[in-house]
Design an enzyme around this catalytic site. Structure first.
Site, PDB file in Angstrom:
ATOM      1  N   SER A  10     102.688  15.524  52.194  1.00 46.25           N
ATOM      2  CA  SER A  10     101.989  15.553  50.915  1.00 46.25           C
ATOM      3  C   SER A  10     100.690  16.342  51.004  1.00 46.25           C
ATOM      4  CB  SER A  10     101.638  14.128  50.481  1.00 46.25           C
ATOM      5  OG  SER A  10     102.794  13.339  50.420  1.00 46.25           O
ATOM      6  N   ASN A  18      99.014  16.706  44.246  1.00 49.16           N
ATOM      7  CA  ASN A  18      98.190  15.643  44.834  1.00 49.16           C
ATOM      8  C   ASN A  18      96.703  15.983  44.846  1.00 49.16           C
ATOM      9  OD1 ASN A  18     100.246  13.821  45.160  1.00 49.16           O
ATOM     10  ND2 ASN A  18     100.797  14.563  47.194  1.00 49.16           N
TER      11      ASN A  18
HETATM   12  N1  NAD Z   1     105.615   8.095  49.254  1.00 49.53           N
HETATM   13  C1  NAD Z   1     105.517   9.141  48.446  1.00 49.53           C
HETATM   14  O1  NAD Z   1     105.306   8.991  47.221  1.00 49.53           O
HETATM   15  C2  NAD Z   1     105.678  10.535  48.990  1.00 49.53           C
HETATM   16  C3  NAD Z   1     105.945  11.587  48.108  1.00 49.53           C
HETATM   17  C4  NAD Z   1     106.140  12.873  48.616  1.00 49.53           C
HETATM   18  C5  NAD Z   1     106.029  13.109  49.972  1.00 49.53           C
HETATM   19  N2  NAD Z   1     105.742  12.074  50.819  1.00 49.53           N
HETATM   20  C6  NAD Z   1     105.657  12.371  52.256  1.00 49.53           C
HETATM   21  O2  NAD Z   1     106.881  11.989  52.850  1.00 49.53           O
HETATM   22  C7  NAD Z   1     106.644  11.594  54.217  1.00 49.53           C
HETATM   23  C8  NAD Z   1     107.217  10.209  54.432  1.00 49.53           C
HETATM   24  O3  NAD Z   1     106.605   9.313  53.506  1.00 49.53           O
HETATM   25  P1  NAD Z   1     107.339   7.977  53.005  1.00 49.53           P
HETATM   26  O4  NAD Z   1     106.648   7.581  51.751  1.00 49.53           O
HETATM   27  O5  NAD Z   1     108.819   8.149  53.025  1.00 49.53           O
HETATM   28  O6  NAD Z   1     106.890   6.960  54.160  1.00 49.53           O
HETATM   29  P2  NAD Z   1     107.594   5.640  54.696  1.00 49.53           P
HETATM   30  O7  NAD Z   1     106.514   4.819  55.313  1.00 49.53           O
HETATM   31  O8  NAD Z   1     108.477   5.037  53.664  1.00 49.53           O
HETATM   32  O9  NAD Z   1     108.575   6.220  55.837  1.00 49.53           O
HETATM   33  C9  NAD Z   1     108.074   6.809  57.010  1.00 49.53           C
HETATM   34  C10 NAD Z   1     109.212   7.021  57.998  1.00 49.53           C
HETATM   35  O10 NAD Z   1     108.649   7.572  59.216  1.00 49.53           O
HETATM   36  C11 NAD Z   1     109.188   6.877  60.315  1.00 49.53           C
HETATM   37  N3  NAD Z   1     108.213   6.947  61.401  1.00 49.53           N
HETATM   38  C12 NAD Z   1     107.051   6.261  61.507  1.00 49.53           C
HETATM   39  N4  NAD Z   1     106.435   6.601  62.650  1.00 49.53           N
HETATM   40  C13 NAD Z   1     107.220   7.523  63.257  1.00 49.53           C
HETATM   41  C14 NAD Z   1     107.132   8.224  64.467  1.00 49.53           C
HETATM   42  N5  NAD Z   1     106.101   8.063  65.292  1.00 49.53           N
HETATM   43  N6  NAD Z   1     108.135   9.099  64.782  1.00 49.53           N
HETATM   44  C15 NAD Z   1     109.189   9.266  63.951  1.00 49.53           C
HETATM   45  N7  NAD Z   1     109.334   8.599  62.792  1.00 49.53           N
HETATM   46  C16 NAD Z   1     108.355   7.745  62.454  1.00 49.53           C
HETATM   47  C17 NAD Z   1     109.413   5.475  59.810  1.00 49.53           C
HETATM   48  O11 NAD Z   1     110.346   4.793  60.621  1.00 49.53           O
HETATM   49  C18 NAD Z   1     109.956   5.755  58.405  1.00 49.53           C
HETATM   50  O12 NAD Z   1     111.342   6.058  58.468  1.00 49.53           O
HETATM   51  C19 NAD Z   1     105.143  11.695  54.446  1.00 49.53           C
HETATM   52  O13 NAD Z   1     104.849  12.941  55.025  1.00 49.53           O
HETATM   53  C20 NAD Z   1     104.581  11.617  53.018  1.00 49.53           C
HETATM   54  O14 NAD Z   1     103.328  12.242  52.882  1.00 49.53           O
HETATM   55  C21 NAD Z   1     105.588  10.788  50.370  1.00 49.53           C
END
Ligand code: NAD
Length: 283
Positions: free
Chosen positions: A120, A191
């Site tokens: 993000s 964002n």
């Molecule tokens: N939540 C949102 O609204 C949103 C929107 C767009 C983009 N994003 C981006 O998407 C990405 C994931 O966000 P999310 O909301 O799905 O988070 P989340 O917390 O739901 O999922 C994170 C994932 O990362 C894994 N993880 C954690 N530590 C790890 C490690 N050390 N090595 C490998 N995997 C690991 C976890 O097991 C989980 O599957 C981030 O970069 C975030 O900025 C999030």
């Protein structure tokens, strides 16, 4: 489908799951990799549940559901991503962790495969230079929930080739999204504009200007937003939101990006929003 047929998704959280659903429904072969096989299988179970809801609404038939599911492979091995034309990582919003993953993907994914991040806010160029193919690295930023939200920001780091950006734009379009191209600045377009607003809503709650319910009602009714800022923070995830604000503040130094204490304390308490069933609201 042009030069991209098989897509790898790394991460099985909110966004990883959404990306798997979007790509498989758009006709791509998908390999989803989580650190545990259970995590990867849970993504498939989640997609199945969503597709079943579509069947119940008469928007999909069983043969279509089965075809979508047949395109998804769940694994806990990064090695299974070797043949992917595009890999999108969607793991925790932490630069060191993402850089480590890109260095690993570099060793595994075929030489002309594109490596993309769903970050993000983090600098995409930092992930690009963790590989030997910085020209084949870009951001492909989907929004939450990915199956519903129309926008994708394709992020161009200084190192990316025109061909990589063209393929990423074509992929987003093939997923039925409206793709925009944006340079590699923290927060990209959405964002960078959205988070000062969300952060100031928490500040307003701290200052006692109105209750959380009334702040949310105000922005829904007064601006015609589909949800209020505090409910949106719970949907995004408070830990992810805090990481986004910290990255924006680190890049621009604008006080509007300095996360207010309440947000930091909620994250410290493990109240991360919907995913932990407790954030500003209880779920
Ligand atoms: N939540 C949102 O609204 C949103 C929107 C767009 C983009 N994003 C981006 O998407 C990405 C994931 O966000 P999310 O909301 O799905 O988070 P989340 O917390 O739901 O999922 C994170 C994932 O990362 C894994 N993880 C954690 N530590 C790890 C490690 N050390 N090595 C490998 N995997 C690991 C976890 O097991 C989980 O599957 C981030 O970069 C975030 O900025 C999030």
């Amino acid at each position: 489908m042009g030069d991209i047929n098989t897509v790898g998704i790394v991460g099985s959280g909110i966004m990883g799951s959404g990306l798997v659903e979007v790509a498989a429904r758009s006709g791509f072969e998908v390999v989803v990799r989580s650190r545990s096989k259970q995590g990867a299988d849970a993504v498939v179970a989640g997609v199945t549940k969503n597709l079943d809801k579509q069947i119940a609404k008469g928007k999909l038939d069983e043969a279509e559901r089965d075809a979508v599911l047949a395109r998804i492979t769940a694994t806990d091995h990064l090695g299974h991503l070797a043949g992917c034309d595009l890999v999108i990582e969607s793991i925790v919003e932490d630069l060191a962790t993402k850089r480590e993953l890109f260095a690993e993907l570099e060793q595994i994914v075929k030489a002309d495969g594109i490596l993309a991040t769903n970050t993000s806010t983090l600098p995409v160029v930092e992930m690009a230079v963790a590989t030997q193919r910085p020209d084949r690295v870009c951001g492909i930023h989907f929004f939450n929930p990915a199956p519903m939200m129309k926008l994708v920001e394709v992020v161009r780091p200084l190192t990316a080739s025109d061909d990589t950006i063209k393929s990423a734009m074509a992929f987003a379009t093939a997923c039925g999204k409206d793709a925009i191209e944006v340079t590699d600045r923290a927060g990209f377009v959405v964002n960078a504009l959205l988070f000062p607003y969300l952060n100031n809503a928490v500040r307003m709650l701290e200052q006692g200007t109105a209750s959380k319910e009334d702040i949310d009602t105000a922005m829904q009714g007064g601006c015609n937003f589909p949800m209020g800022p505090l409910a949106l923070l719970d949907l995004v995830g408070l830990d992810t939101s805090l990481s986004i604000l910290d990255a924006l503040y680190a890049e621009f130094g604008d006080p509007n990006y300095a996360a207010v204490p309440t947000l930091r304390r909620l994250v410290a308490a493990g109240h991360l929003g919907r995913k932990t069933k407790q954030g500003f609201y209880q779920y």
